[in-house]
Design an enzyme around this catalytic site. Structure first.
Site, PDB file in Angstrom:
ATOM      1  N   SER A 109      78.909  29.430  58.631  1.00  0.00           N
ATOM      2  CA  SER A 109      78.007  29.031  57.542  1.00  0.00           C
ATOM      3  C   SER A 109      78.765  28.907  56.224  1.00  0.00           C
ATOM      4  O   SER A 109      78.195  28.501  55.214  1.00  0.00           O
ATOM      5  CB  SER A 109      76.851  30.029  57.401  1.00  0.00           C
ATOM      6  OG  SER A 109      77.327  31.344  57.217  1.00  0.00           O
ATOM      7  N   ASN A 157      72.803  41.689  57.187  1.00  0.00           N
ATOM      8  CA  ASN A 157      71.398  41.262  57.167  1.00  0.00           C
ATOM      9  C   ASN A 157      70.709  41.559  55.834  1.00  0.00           C
ATOM     10  O   ASN A 157      70.018  40.702  55.287  1.00  0.00           O
ATOM     11  CB  ASN A 157      70.631  41.900  58.334  1.00  0.00           C
ATOM     12  CG  ASN A 157      71.172  41.424  59.678  1.00  0.00           C
ATOM     13  OD1 ASN A 157      71.922  40.440  59.728  1.00  0.00           O
ATOM     14  ND2 ASN A 157      70.815  42.106  60.756  1.00  0.00           N
ATOM     15  N   THR A 170      40.725   3.760  38.005  1.00  0.00           N
ATOM     16  CA  THR A 170      40.400   4.465  39.249  1.00  0.00           C
ATOM     17  C   THR A 170      40.554   3.404  40.330  1.00  0.00           C
ATOM     18  O   THR A 170      40.270   2.222  40.076  1.00  0.00           O
ATOM     19  CB  THR A 170      38.958   5.031  39.257  1.00  0.00           C
ATOM     20  OG1 THR A 170      38.041   3.948  39.140  1.00  0.00           O
ATOM     21  CG2 THR A 170      38.725   6.016  38.118  1.00  0.00           C
ATOM     22  N   HIS A 171      41.030   3.799  41.484  1.00  0.00           N
ATOM     23  CA  HIS A 171      41.340   2.831  42.560  1.00  0.00           C
ATOM     24  C   HIS A 171      42.338   1.772  42.087  1.00  0.00           C
ATOM     25  O   HIS A 171      42.367   0.664  42.622  1.00  0.00           O
ATOM     26  CB  HIS A 171      40.077   2.138  43.080  1.00  0.00           C
ATOM     27  CG  HIS A 171      38.918   3.052  43.315  1.00  0.00           C
ATOM     28  ND1 HIS A 171      38.681   3.675  44.514  1.00  0.00           N
ATOM     29  CD2 HIS A 171      37.931   3.468  42.465  1.00  0.00           C
ATOM     30  CE1 HIS A 171      37.573   4.425  44.403  1.00  0.00           C
ATOM     31  NE2 HIS A 171      37.122   4.327  43.179  1.00  0.00           N
ATOM     32  N   SER A 204      70.576  -6.392  39.466  1.00  0.00           N
ATOM     33  CA  SER A 204      70.675  -6.886  40.835  1.00  0.00           C
ATOM     34  C   SER A 204      72.005  -7.595  40.990  1.00  0.00           C
ATOM     35  O   SER A 204      72.512  -8.195  40.044  1.00  0.00           O
ATOM     36  CB  SER A 204      69.530  -7.844  41.120  1.00  0.00           C
ATOM     37  OG  SER A 204      69.870  -8.701  42.181  1.00  0.00           O
ATOM     38  N   LYS A 218      67.126  -9.442  36.893  1.00  0.00           N
ATOM     39  CA  LYS A 218      66.507  -8.208  37.359  1.00  0.00           C
ATOM     40  C   LYS A 218      66.979  -6.974  36.586  1.00  0.00           C
ATOM     41  O   LYS A 218      68.137  -6.863  36.215  1.00  0.00           O
ATOM     42  CB  LYS A 218      66.797  -7.976  38.850  1.00  0.00           C
ATOM     43  CG  LYS A 218      66.092  -8.924  39.786  1.00  0.00           C
ATOM     44  CD  LYS A 218      64.567  -8.777  39.775  1.00  0.00           C
ATOM     45  CE  LYS A 218      64.076  -7.545  40.489  1.00  0.00           C
ATOM     46  NZ  LYS A 218      64.179  -7.654  41.952  1.00  0.00           N
ATOM     47  N   ASN A 228      66.104  -3.131  37.607  1.00  0.00           N
ATOM     48  CA  ASN A 228      65.343  -2.384  38.606  1.00  0.00           C
ATOM     49  C   ASN A 228      65.173  -0.916  38.227  1.00  0.00           C
ATOM     50  O   ASN A 228      66.100  -0.294  37.708  1.00  0.00           O
ATOM     51  CB  ASN A 228      66.019  -2.488  39.974  1.00  0.00           C
ATOM     52  CG  ASN A 228      66.029  -3.915  40.491  1.00  0.00           C
ATOM     53  OD1 ASN A 228      65.085  -4.680  40.234  1.00  0.00           O
ATOM     54  ND2 ASN A 228      67.081  -4.295  41.186  1.00  0.00           N
ATOM     55  N   GLU A 241      62.546   5.066  41.492  1.00  0.00           N
ATOM     56  CA  GLU A 241      62.363   4.911  42.936  1.00  0.00           C
ATOM     57  C   GLU A 241      63.040   6.039  43.704  1.00  0.00           C
ATOM     58  O   GLU A 241      62.536   6.506  44.734  1.00  0.00           O
ATOM     59  CB  GLU A 241      62.915   3.559  43.386  1.00  0.00           C
ATOM     60  CG  GLU A 241      62.087   2.396  42.872  1.00  0.00           C
ATOM     61  CD  GLU A 241      62.784   1.066  43.070  1.00  0.00           C
ATOM     62  OE1 GLU A 241      62.291   0.262  43.868  1.00  0.00           O
ATOM     63  OE2 GLU A 241      63.831   0.820  42.445  1.00  0.00           O
ATOM     64  N   TYR A 272      66.118  40.250  62.125  1.00  0.00           N
ATOM     65  CA  TYR A 272      66.987  39.095  61.891  1.00  0.00           C
ATOM     66  C   TYR A 272      67.314  38.357  63.180  1.00  0.00           C
ATOM     67  O   TYR A 272      67.596  38.961  64.209  1.00  0.00           O
ATOM     68  CB  TYR A 272      68.299  39.562  61.234  1.00  0.00           C
ATOM     69  CG  TYR A 272      69.297  38.440  61.003  1.00  0.00           C
ATOM     70  CD1 TYR A 272      69.247  37.681  59.845  1.00  0.00           C
ATOM     71  CD2 TYR A 272      70.260  38.129  61.962  1.00  0.00           C
ATOM     72  CE1 TYR A 272      70.140  36.641  59.638  1.00  0.00           C
ATOM     73  CE2 TYR A 272      71.162  37.090  61.760  1.00  0.00           C
ATOM     74  CZ  TYR A 272      71.100  36.350  60.594  1.00  0.00           C
ATOM     75  OH  TYR A 272      71.975  35.320  60.401  1.00  0.00           O
ATOM     76  N   GLN A 298      70.157  31.722  59.536  1.00  0.00           N
ATOM     77  CA  GLN A 298      71.301  31.177  58.799  1.00  0.00           C
ATOM     78  C   GLN A 298      71.009  29.737  58.348  1.00  0.00           C
ATOM     79  O   GLN A 298      71.569  29.264  57.361  1.00  0.00           O
ATOM     80  CB  GLN A 298      72.550  31.219  59.689  1.00  0.00           C
ATOM     81  CG  GLN A 298      73.805  30.658  59.057  1.00  0.00           C
ATOM     82  CD  GLN A 298      75.040  31.050  59.860  1.00  0.00           C
ATOM     83  OE1 GLN A 298      75.445  32.201  59.862  1.00  0.00           O
ATOM     84  NE2 GLN A 298      75.611  30.092  60.563  1.00  0.00           N
ATOM     85  N   LYS A 339      69.492  28.228  54.489  1.00  0.00           N
ATOM     86  CA  LYS A 339      70.082  27.885  53.201  1.00  0.00           C
ATOM     87  C   LYS A 339      70.185  26.388  52.918  1.00  0.00           C
ATOM     88  O   LYS A 339      69.804  25.950  51.812  1.00  0.00           O
ATOM     89  CB  LYS A 339      71.441  28.558  53.051  1.00  0.00           C
ATOM     90  CG  LYS A 339      71.299  30.035  52.756  1.00  0.00           C
ATOM     91  CD  LYS A 339      72.542  30.822  53.100  1.00  0.00           C
ATOM     92  CE  LYS A 339      72.190  32.140  53.737  1.00  0.00           C
ATOM     93  NZ  LYS A 339      71.910  32.043  55.196  1.00  0.00           N
TER      94      LYS A 339
HETATM   95  N1  ARG Z   1      75.892  34.149  57.981  1.00  0.00           N
HETATM   96  C1  ARG Z   1      74.709  34.916  58.273  1.00  0.00           C
HETATM   97  C2  ARG Z   1      73.486  34.227  57.654  1.00  0.00           C
HETATM   98  O1  ARG Z   1      73.652  33.416  56.808  1.00  0.00           O
HETATM   99  C3  ARG Z   1      74.832  36.276  57.689  1.00  0.00           C
HETATM  100  C4  ARG Z   1      74.060  37.320  58.416  1.00  0.00           C
HETATM  101  C5  ARG Z   1      74.683  37.589  59.744  1.00  0.00           C
HETATM  102  N2  ARG Z   1      74.038  38.653  60.414  1.00  0.00           N
HETATM  103  C6  ARG Z   1      74.179  38.841  61.684  1.00  0.00           C
HETATM  104  N3  ARG Z   1      73.518  39.817  62.215  1.00  0.00           N
HETATM  105  N4  ARG Z   1      74.964  38.081  62.412  1.00  0.00           N
HETATM  106  O2  ARG Z   1      72.379  34.488  58.040  1.00  0.00           O
END
Ligand code: ARG
Length: 445
Positions: A7, A94, A139-140, A261, A267, A269, A274, A301, A306, A309
Site C-alpha cells: 500500500s 491496526n 421551474t422545469h 477548440s 469556440k 468552451n 464541465e 480488521y 487497506q 485510502k
Molecule cells: N497497510 C495496512 C492498511 O493500510 C496497515 C494495517 C495492516 N494490518 C494488518 N493486520 N496487516 O490497512
C-alpha cells in the site's frame, strides 16, 4: 504477493500523520514507564529526523516494506538501531493505521472547509453586486417568475453552508482516538490513552477496541459530505454551462477557466465547469467503492480495509480542484445583466403578478385570477407581444375589473420587488441575506 500487498504507493501520503502518531505514542510509553525515558527520547529524535528527510526528499517506495508504517520503522532502525523495535510496544498497525487515517481525514475536512468558505465569499460578493439584477427564474427550465441574480447566487451559498455543516458534524464524530486499541482487543501494557488522544488533538479515546480498529465510518462520513457537495458544485457548474451557451448568453466566463477548440476558431468552451460536473460522478463512485468494500467485513480488521485510502484520497483531491474552479468561476465571470433582464421580460414571467394584482386590487379569488391571467397570456401569445404590451381595452375585454394600474405591476422590477417575504427574491431581502452572510463569514473586518 509483493504487488498485491503493497500500500506504500498510496499510503505514503500518510507519512506526517504516521510520524505524529508515533511521536505521541512513544512519549506516552516513556511517561508511563513502559519503555525508558532515554529510549523514548532516542526514538523521538529518530522520528524527527525521518520527518525532515521525508519533507526534503519525499518518501522512498520500497514495496517489500508494504506500507508507510513499516517504511518509517525500517528507516528508524537504520538510524538508531534495535531500540527502534521498542516503538511498536503496546500498538499494532491496526490501531496505528486507523489513527493515521483519521488524522488525515480530519486535515482534509479542515482544508475543504476553508476552500468552501472561500467559495462562499465569492458567492456573497457577487450576490451583493447583483442584488437588483433581474433574471428569469425557472421551474422545469421554463421561465417561471423573474428573480434577482443575487438571490440565485445566494441559493448556492445556502447549499455550501449545509455542506460545511455536514463536514463539521463529520469532524466532531471522527474525533476519537483509536490509538491504544492495539490489534483488536486492547493491550496488557499500562498505556494512557487519554494522553495520546490529547497529544493528537482528539476529544477522547474510542470506547471499544474492536470497533476502533475496524471503523471507517469517519471516511464514509467524509465521502458522503464530499458527494453532496460535489452534487451542489455540479449543479452550479451546469448553470454556468447553460448560461454561457449562446442561446442563453447570460455569462461570459473568464478566459482562464475556458479553452478554445482545435478546429472551430469561434469556440470558447466551459471545460472547467464541465469537469466539475464530471468530477461529481467520480466522487460519488469513490463513496460507493468504500461502502461496498466495508459492507461484508466481520470484526475486526481485514486487509480489505487497506483499500479504504485510494477512494478517500481521490475524492479529496477532486473536491479541492472542483471547489477552486467554482470559486474562480463565480469570482471572475462577467454576468451579462442586460441580456438576463431581456430574457426575464420574455416568457410571460410576470403572469403571476397579474394574477396577484387581480387578487389584491379586485378581490378576485386566486383560482379565478389564475384563469383570467391564462386568457391574457393566450391573447399575448397570439399577438406575439408581452403582457404589458396588451392594450388596456383588450385586457378589460377579458375581465372588466382590470384597470390601468395593472401595468405598474407587470414590470419585472415590480415583480421582484413585490416578493419581499422572508427569504424571497426582492432586492431588500437579498441585501439582508447578503449582510447576514458577510457577517457570518467575517467579511466586514
Ligand atoms: N497497510 C495496512 C492498511 O493500510 C496497515 C494495517 C495492516 N494490518 C494488518 N493486520 N496487516 O490497512
Amino acid at each position: 504477493m509483493r504487488e498485491i500487498n503493497a500500500s506504500i504507493p498510496f499510503d505514503k501520503a500518510l507519512w506526517r500523520q504516521d510520524i505524529a502518531g508515533s511521536r505521541a505514542h512513544v512519549a506516552m510509553l516513556g511517561a508511563q514507564g513502559i519503555i525508558s525515558e532515554e529510549d523514548a527520547a532516542t526514538i523521538d529524535g529518530g522520528l524527527a529526523q525521518i520527518a525532515e528527510e521525508y519533507e526534503r526528499d519525499g518518501v522512498p517506495e520500497d514495496w517489500d516494506l508494504e506500507d508507510i508504517h513499516m517504511t518509517v520503522e525500517a528507516r528508524l532502525t537504520e538510524l538508531i538501531g534495535p531500540v527502534a523495535g521498542r516503538l511498536h510496544t503496546a500498538r499494532s498497525r491496526n490501531d496505528q493505521v486507523a489513527t493515521d487515517f483519521k488524522l488525515w481525514v480530519r486535515g482534509a475536512i479542515d482544508q475543504m472547509d476553508a476552500g468552501l468558505a472561500e467559495l462562499q465569499r465569492a458567492l456573497v460578493t457577487r450576490a451583493g453586486e447583483h442584488a437588483e439584477s433581474v433574471m428569469p427564474g425557472f421551474t422545469h427550465l421554463q421561465t417561471a417568475q423573474p428573480v434577482t441574480l443575487g438571490h440565485h447566487l445566494m441559493a448556492y451559498y445556502e447549499m455550501i453552508r449545509r455542506d460545511r455543516s455536514r463536514l463539521s458534524d463529520a469532524r466532531a464524530r471522527l474525533n476519537e482516538s483509536p490509538l491504544g486499541s492495539a490489534a483488536l482487543a486492547g493491550t496488557g501494557f499500562p498505556v494512557n490513552r487519554e494522553t495520546t488522544a490529547k497529544a493528537l488533538e482528539f476529544d477522547r479515546p474510542t470506547a471499544n477496541s474492536l470497533d476502533a480498529v475496524s471503523d471507517r465510518d469517519f471516511a464514509m462520513d467524509f465521502l458522503f459530505a464530499c458527494s453532496t457537495c460535489a452534487v451542489h458544485l455540479s449543479r452550479l457548474a451546469e448553470e454556468f454551462i447553460l448560461w454561457a451557451s449562446q442561446p442563453f448568453g447570460f455569462v461570459t466566463m473568464a478566459d482562464t477557466l475556458s479553452t478554445g477548440s482545435s478546429i472551430m476558431p469561434q469556440k470558447k468552451n466551459p471545460d472547467a465547469a464541465e469537469l466539475v460536473r464530471g468530477h461529481a460522478g467520480r466522487v460519488i463512485g469513490c463513496t460507493t467503492a468504500l461502502m461496498v468494500t466495508m459492507k461484508g467485513l466481520p470484526l475486526a480488521y481485514s486487509k480489505d480495509m487497506q483499500d479504504d485510502k485510494p477512494p478517500v484520497f481521490e475524492a479529496a483531491g477532486l473536491m479541492e480542484l472542483s471547489i477552486a474552479a467554482m470559486t474562480g468561476m463565480v469570482a471572475d465571470s462577467t454576468f451579462k445583466t442586460d441580456r438576463m433582464r431581456e430574457a426575464a421580460q420574455l416568457g410571460y414571467a410576470t403572469a403571476t403578478d397579474l394574477a396577484d394584482w387581480l387578487v389584491t386590487e379586485a378581490d378576485i379569488p386566486f383560482r379565478e385570477a389564475h384563469h383570467i391571467t391564462g386568457a391574457a397570456v393566450k391573447l399575448a401569445e397570439e399577438r406575439c407581444c408581452a403582457l404589458d404590451e396588451l392594450p388596456l381595452a383588450d385586457l378589460r375585454a377579458i375581465d372588466a375589473r382590470i384597470d390601468e394600474r395593472v401595468f405598474a405591476a407587470l414590470s419585472v422590477d415590480a415583480s421582484v420587488a413585490a416578493r419581499a417575504s422572508y427569504g424571497g427574491t426582492a432586492p431588500e431581502q437579498v441585501k439582508a441575506q447578503v449582510a447576514q452572510a458577510r457577517a457570518a463569514l467575517g467579511m466586514d473586518g
